[in-house]
Structure formats: C-alpha cells, structure tokens
Design a protein around this motif. Structure first.
Motif, PDB file in Angstrom:
ATOM      1  N   TRP A 162     108.372 104.063 -14.420  1.00 41.44           N
ATOM      2  CA  TRP A 162     106.705 103.165 -15.183  1.00 41.44           C
ATOM      3  C   TRP A 162     106.016 103.477 -15.939  1.00 41.44           C
ATOM      4  CZ3 TRP A 162     105.964 105.225 -10.027  1.00 41.44           C
ATOM      5  CH2 TRP A 162     105.233 106.620 -10.371  1.00 41.44           C
ATOM      6  N   GLU A 170      98.833 100.145 -17.795  1.00 40.04           N
ATOM      7  CA  GLU A 170     100.315 101.160 -17.292  1.00 40.04           C
ATOM      8  C   GLU A 170     101.096 101.840 -18.932  1.00 40.04           C
ATOM      9  OE1 GLU A 170     101.732  96.867 -18.638  1.00 40.04           O
ATOM     10  OE2 GLU A 170      99.795  97.360 -17.843  1.00 40.04           O
ATOM     11  N   THR A 189      96.884 108.738  -4.398  1.00 41.85           N
ATOM     12  CA  THR A 189      97.406 108.346  -5.382  1.00 41.85           C
ATOM     13  C   THR A 189      97.752 109.307  -6.130  1.00 41.85           C
ATOM     14  OG1 THR A 189      94.894 108.686  -6.135  1.00 41.85           O
ATOM     15  CG2 THR A 189      95.915 106.695  -5.225  1.00 41.85           C
ATOM     16  N   PHE A 203      96.914 105.718 -10.078  1.00 44.16           N
ATOM     17  CA  PHE A 203      97.489 105.227  -9.440  1.00 44.16           C
ATOM     18  C   PHE A 203      98.965 104.562  -8.656  1.00 44.16           C
ATOM     19  CE2 PHE A 203      99.103 104.642 -14.469  1.00 44.16           C
ATOM     20  CZ  PHE A 203      99.684 103.836 -14.625  1.00 44.16           C
ATOM     21  N   THR A 204      99.052 103.534  -7.824  1.00 42.62           N
ATOM     22  CA  THR A 204      99.506 104.125  -6.553  1.00 42.62           C
ATOM     23  C   THR A 204     100.850 104.639  -7.028  1.00 42.62           C
ATOM     24  OG1 THR A 204     100.736 101.614  -6.333  1.00 42.62           O
ATOM     25  CG2 THR A 204      99.039 101.823  -5.705  1.00 42.62           C
ATOM     26  N   ASP A 206     103.397 104.371  -5.985  1.00 42.53           N
ATOM     27  CA  ASP A 206     104.944 103.216  -6.634  1.00 42.53           C
ATOM     28  C   ASP A 206     104.845 102.746  -7.175  1.00 42.53           C
ATOM     29  OD1 ASP A 206     103.117 101.591  -5.879  1.00 42.53           O
ATOM     30  OD2 ASP A 206     104.286 100.530  -4.549  1.00 42.53           O
ATOM     31  N   GLN A 208     102.035 101.084  -9.494  1.00 39.79           N
ATOM     32  CA  GLN A 208     100.955 100.352  -9.241  1.00 39.79           C
ATOM     33  C   GLN A 208      99.689 100.639 -10.338  1.00 39.79           C
ATOM     34  OE1 GLN A 208     102.564  97.233  -9.075  1.00 39.79           O
ATOM     35  NE2 GLN A 208     104.562  98.234  -8.658  1.00 39.79           N
ATOM     36  N   TYR A 209      99.211 100.127 -10.887  1.00 41.70           N
ATOM     37  CA  TYR A 209      98.693 100.520 -12.126  1.00 41.70           C
ATOM     38  C   TYR A 209      96.751 100.623 -10.975  1.00 41.70           C
ATOM     39  CZ  TYR A 209      94.494 100.729 -15.500  1.00 41.70           C
ATOM     40  OH  TYR A 209      93.308 100.590 -15.982  1.00 41.70           O
ATOM     41  N   ILE A 210      95.636 101.082 -11.145  1.00 39.36           N
ATOM     42  CA  ILE A 210      94.597 101.229 -10.241  1.00 39.36           C
ATOM     43  C   ILE A 210      93.679 101.211 -10.615  1.00 39.36           C
ATOM     44  CG2 ILE A 210      92.980 102.123  -8.813  1.00 39.36           C
ATOM     45  CD1 ILE A 210      95.288 103.282  -7.446  1.00 39.36           C
TER      46      ILE A 210
END
Length: 316
Positions: A162, A170, A189, A203-204, A206, A208-210
């Motif tokens: 990613w 992201e 995280t 990010f998580t 996997d 994913q943006y937090i």
C-alpha cells in the motif's frame, strides 16, 4: 556544569564521546541505526564496509564487529523468533533486505518484489526500514524508491502493498521508517514515517489508514517505541535543505510531544503543535535513536563528519 537538554520528565546530559572513546581500531561513515538485544548489547549499522556492524557494551566499548557487504546499509531491525534474536538490514544500494543472525550469518534475502507489479527494474526498489510482527510477517518501507510499504510473510513471500508517493492520507513522501505500536492493549498498529510531510501515519496491520500525527517543522526518521513513549530522530528541521538542524523528539501515548532534546520546547495551541526548530547545536543530522532500560538515548547521525554515536544520559 553539564549541559542539560530536553523538557519535562525527559531531560538529559550529553556524552558526545560515548561511541568513539574506544573506537580507535574501527571506522564509521554514516551511522544509520542502532538496536539493543536482550543481553543489553547495542548493534550499530554504518555503511562503512570495513565493519558494517559494530557491537557495543553500554559503557561504549566495542566488543564485536562484522559485515563488509552492505554499502547501502540503512535500516536495522531486531526480532526474536524461537528464542533467538535475528537482525534485518535494509540496503538500498543492494536493493535488498537481508536477514542475519547476530554474528552476521545470512539467513534470508528479500529482493525487489516483482510479484507486486510495481517495479520494472530492481533499481527502483530502495528499502530503508523493516518492522517484524509477532507472526513473523515482514513490513518493508521503500523510502528512497517508489514509496510503498510491502508486506511479506515469515518465509519472505509477498502478501500485499500500500501507499506510494502522494499527498493522500494513505500515501507518503519519503516513507523512511516503520514500527509496530503495541502500547494499546486492544490492538497493535503500524506507525509509518512520511518524512517530507513532517508526520507519522498510523495504519492497521493490513494497511488500512487510521490517523496522521503531525509534527510541523520536524523531518522525522523512524519511530522507536520504548515503554509508553515514541522516540524519533529529526534529521533536519524547518526545511529539508537546512543543513545541521536536527534534534530528538519524544511523544506520549496520546501522540503529544513532551520533550525535544536539542530543539525548541513543544507548544500547543488549540490542540495543534506549533512548528519546532533546532535550538541548541548538539546534533547535526540525527538519523536514529536507541533507548535502554534506564531511559538513556543513544543517537547515531548521518552526514555528521563520520562521527560515532553519542549518548543522552537520562536525569529525569
């Protein structure tokens, strides 16, 4: 009187000779990163191929050295697997990540991830850092290349990627470092650097943006987690062309800067951090920090006249 730097309960005295006091028989070029093993030994990565790895005791004595094959040695991570500790070296000149034991025996090599469908040539892959999860998954930041984060399993098999260069949440601009944040018991995280955007992005696991943690004025390198705090070297401040303007920054669990050794005191207005800058000429280009169990900070520097690491002795 010894000079004291830092703020609040993170204040330090400076030992500029810590890394060089017993270093007469060794050479360094850029001192890129340091890690500390479970026996308290400090491993320094330099891109000097006479001795890429120097192993220190806490008193600054060099007790071992190895490595002649890492001309672009940049990132250094430590991971324990099956009771044994291993090292991951990110070498952007070799376009590889190399896993070794603590004596330098090569265990695995990650090449340019052609299976990701991103790279037309290995030379585009310029890895700068790794982080390794409990299950052995390996996260690689392509900080000097195409700005992606690549995730592999413990066998070095590609899982996903990613990011990429850009200004979206992201995406990254100099995805220089990465660390796994385990300070919150509910969920681990990833904290990932976007150095030219003066921030860390969360990010998580996997991808994913937090959230974004903005650090205006601070060109941060990799995040380093120790106990409840996040530490980072700031290699330049104010401008990416401001030579010799670095300092160290320390954040708490709420993402708030609590101390800036060598830099201006952190100040918040309406919840936002004001831009920071170098205030004392302690550092040139800090590139990484390593923190021991006594909360002392060891600092290695890039383009700093081939200087050895220095030590910040915690007093508060």
């Amino acid at each position: 009187m010894e000079r004291i730097i830092g703020h609040n309960n993170h204040r330090y005295t400076v030992d500029k000779k810590w890394g060089s006091r017993y270093g007469n028989h060794y050479s360094v070029n850029d001192c890129h990163e340091m890690v500390i093993d479970k026996n308290g030994r400090l491993f320094l990565l330099t891109n000097e191929v006479k001795n890429n790895i120097l192993v220190y005791n806490k008193d600054g004595r060099i007790i071992d050295s190895w490595g002649r094959d890492y001309p672009g040695g940049h990132g250094l991570s430590l991971h324990e697997q099956g009771g044994e500790e291993v090292i991951f070296i990110s070498d952007h000149d070799r376009h590889q990540v190399i896993k070794t034991d603590l004596r330098g025996r090569v265990l695995m090599i990650l090449d340019c991830p052609k299976e990701a469908g991103l790279y037309s040539a290995a030379e585009q892959f310029l890895p700068t850092e790794t982080a390794i999860a409990d299950n052995g998954d390996i996260y690689v930041t392509d900080g000097y290349g195409l700005q992606y984060v690549i995730q592999y399993n413990n066998k070095g098999e590609y899982i996903r990627h990613w990011g990429g260069r850009g200004n979206n949440n992201e995406q990254f601009d100099c995805v220089h470092g990465i660390a796994i944040d385990n300070r919150r018991s509910d969920k681990k995280t990833l904290l990932i650097t976007s150095r030219n955007q003066n921030c860390f992005k969360r990010f998580t696991m996997d991808g994913q943006y937090i959230e974004t943690i903005n650090l205006p004025g601070s060109f941060v390198c990799r995040p380093v987690i120790k106990d409840d705090y996040l530490y980072a070297a700031v290699f330049r401040s104010g401008s990416n062309t401001a030579f010799g303007s670095g300092y160290i920054t320390v954040l708490d669990k709420e993402n708030k800067v609590v101390s800036t050794p060598g830099g201006s005191a952190p100040e918040y207005v309406n919840g936002s951090l004001l831009p920071q800058h170098q205030e004392e000429k302690i550092f040139i280009h800090p590139h990484d920090v390593c923190i021991d169990d006594d909360k002392n900070i060891y600092v290695c520097q890039w383009k700093a006249g081939k200087t050895f690491p220095l030590k910040l002795q915690c007093i508060a």
